[in-house]
Design an enzyme around this catalytic site. Structure first.
Site, PDB file in Angstrom:
ATOM      1  N   ARG A 175       0.820  -1.216   0.000  1.00 25.65           N
ATOM      2  CA  ARG A 175       0.000   0.000   0.000  1.00 25.65           C
ATOM      3  C   ARG A 175       0.855   1.268   0.000  1.00 25.65           C
ATOM      4  O   ARG A 175       0.406   2.312  -0.491  1.00 25.65           O
ATOM      5  CB  ARG A 175      -0.954  -0.020   1.203  1.00 25.65           C
ATOM      6  CG  ARG A 175      -2.069  -1.052   1.019  1.00 25.65           C
ATOM      7  CD  ARG A 175      -3.036  -1.100   2.179  1.00 25.65           C
ATOM      8  NE  ARG A 175      -4.181  -1.950   1.854  1.00 25.65           N
ATOM      9  CZ  ARG A 175      -5.172  -2.216   2.674  1.00 25.65           C
ATOM     10  NH1 ARG A 175      -5.180  -1.705   3.895  1.00 25.65           N
ATOM     11  NH2 ARG A 175      -6.164  -2.999   2.299  1.00 25.65           N
ATOM     12  N   LYS A 234     -20.777 -17.679   1.253  1.00 25.81           N
ATOM     13  CA  LYS A 234     -22.200 -17.456   1.498  1.00 25.81           C
ATOM     14  C   LYS A 234     -22.872 -16.630   0.419  1.00 25.81           C
ATOM     15  O   LYS A 234     -22.360 -15.599  -0.001  1.00 25.81           O
ATOM     16  CB  LYS A 234     -22.388 -16.754   2.851  1.00 25.81           C
ATOM     17  CG  LYS A 234     -21.947 -17.593   4.053  1.00 25.81           C
ATOM     18  CD  LYS A 234     -22.214 -16.847   5.347  1.00 25.81           C
ATOM     19  CE  LYS A 234     -21.856 -17.706   6.560  1.00 25.81           C
ATOM     20  NZ  LYS A 234     -22.142 -17.008   7.831  1.00 25.81           N
ATOM     21  N   GLY A 259     -10.143  -9.806  -1.043  1.00 23.77           N
ATOM     22  CA  GLY A 259      -8.997 -10.366  -0.327  1.00 23.77           C
ATOM     23  C   GLY A 259      -8.676 -11.802  -0.677  1.00 23.77           C
ATOM     24  O   GLY A 259      -7.525 -12.149  -0.988  1.00 23.77           O
ATOM     25  N   GLY A 269     -13.624  -3.996   0.434  1.00 19.17           N
ATOM     26  CA  GLY A 269     -15.023  -3.575   0.527  1.00 19.17           C
ATOM     27  C   GLY A 269     -15.439  -2.619  -0.569  1.00 19.17           C
ATOM     28  O   GLY A 269     -16.559  -2.704  -1.081  1.00 19.17           O
TER      29      GLY A 269
END
Length: 399
Positions: free
Chosen positions: A38, A199, A357, A380
């Site tokens: 990063r 999920k 990720g 996200g």
């Protein structure tokens, strides 16, 4: 592509102070940076501003101090690594607003760099408090957002500040927006999507958005088990959200109505336990699976069909592995599919964009992360973009 203001649109930067939102929420251990990706991602923007004669004031968060000054969550440990990467000194301010920050920036020469303390030490950051955003704005002449990973948050340093100063996308942000536009905004067709993960419930918005945009959607991982169960297939002791069967059928119907073909596993790899080197067997998805057996990976027939579909596509977008890739031998399908995608992207046959990720980890595991057209580490923000949601930090940069 929808136009966003970039640094190429900025007037003369010489002598100006640029407030640059970066993502320096890096892995640390014992007060030392353990992985500097990063930091490296921010270098092109920092250098572009330095070369233009601007002062660079870096704004970032680290961890979740919840508005408290937590010494272990200070950004100070980042300074040494950043100096080494830049090959130039970096001043550190003990606060991101007020007299301390002003004094440090006043002492920085044009082309110099300062890192300001964790913006989340202030409660106004996550509340997007206008007063706190105004305090930040007092420090600079322009704002640059180079942290796509934080763009889904309407915080003071990601959205509020962009409304108070001339605002631009940094180089990393620009590359991300261009890549995402090539993947879903204005893609070359046919477009193939791969969505995996455990999920269905966590990716409902994603699936509903994609079936209206893709030509073919491949569903893998634990969520594929839910879809198989929804079709009346016995999945034994596999991980699945059986209570989501109705929702899965609705998604299948929506996909058919909108002309999106869905590929579920044709064959699967099953085992009674999840451990390295476990005894496995490969069966057709509709064959009998024992009550004590779990579906842990897609089988070779499924991968073969997926790879053929890739070869006929012009754009690939990927979020989520096809199996429990962390535990060999249940990484086989993900690795083979990733290697095929990497080869096609490297040759220029497809535009391959991936993010999330687990996906990034899987691509590195397969050794093809550098072969993909673009790999987003935004987490996200990448997921919300795939869901079709507006990102506050991006919306504030529209031309």
């Amino acid at each position: 592509m929808t136009q966003f203001r970039t640094l190429d649109d900025a007037p003369s930067l010489a002598g100006k102070t640029a407030l640059v939102r970066v993502d320096f929420n890096v892995p640390m251990e014992g007060g030392k940076v353990t992985e500097d990706t990063r930091l490296r991602v921010a270098l092109p923007t920092i250098q572009k501003l330095r070369d233009a004669g601007a002062k660079v004031a870096l704004l970032a968060h680290f961890d979740r101090p919840k508005g408290q000054r937590v010494p272990s969550m200070s950004l100070r440990p980042v300074v040494d690594d950043l100096e080494n990467l830049l090959g130039a000194p970096v001043r550190f301010a003990e606060d991101c607003v007020g007299d301390e920050a002003k004094a440090i920036l006043a002492d920085v020469d044009p082309g110099g760099v300062a890192l300001l303390e964790n913006v989340r030490f202030h409660t106004g950051e996550e509340k997007n408090d206008p007063a706190f955003a105004a305090q930040l704005a007092e420090l600079g002449d322009l704002y640059v957002n180079d942290a796509f990973s934080a763009a889904h948050r309407a915080h003071a340093s990601t959205e509020g500040l962009a409304r108070l100063l001339p605002a631009y996308a940094g180089e990393s942000m620009r590359r991300e927006l261009e890549a995402l536009d090539r993947a879903l905004g204005n893609p070359d067709k046919p477009v193939l999507g791969i969505v995996g993960g455990a999920k269905v419930s966590t990716k409902l918005d994603l699936l509903k958005n994609l079936v209206g945009k893709l030509d073919l959607l491949v569903i893998g991982g634990g969520m594929a088990n839910t879809f198989l169960f929804a079709q009346g297939i016995d999945i034994g002791g596999s991980l699945a959200e059986r209570d989501m069967a109705g929702t899965a059928r609705e998604i299948l119907a929506e996909a058919e109505a909108r002309g999106c073909e869905i590929l579920l596993p044709l064959d699967v790899v099953v085992a009674t336990e999840v451990r390295p080197g476990a005894e496995t067997r490969t069966v057709l998805a509709r064959e009998e699976i024992g009550d004590d057996e779990k579906i842990l990976d897609a089988g070779p027939l499924t991968v073969e069909k997926l790879v053929k579909a890739m070869a006929l596509s012009r754009t690939l977008i990927w979020n989520g592995p096809l199996g429990v890739f962390e535990v060999p031998p249940f990484d086989a399908a993900t690795v083979k599919a990733a290697q095929a995608a990497g080869q096609l992207a490297k040759s220029g046959a497809i535009t391959a964009v991936a993010g999330g990720g687990d996906t990034v980890a899987a691509l590195h595991h397969a050794g093809v992360a550098d072969d993909m057209t673009f790999v987003s580490t935004a987490g996200g923000a990448f997921l919300e973009w795939m869901e079709g949601k507006p990102l506050p930090g991006v919306e504030a940069l529209r031309a």
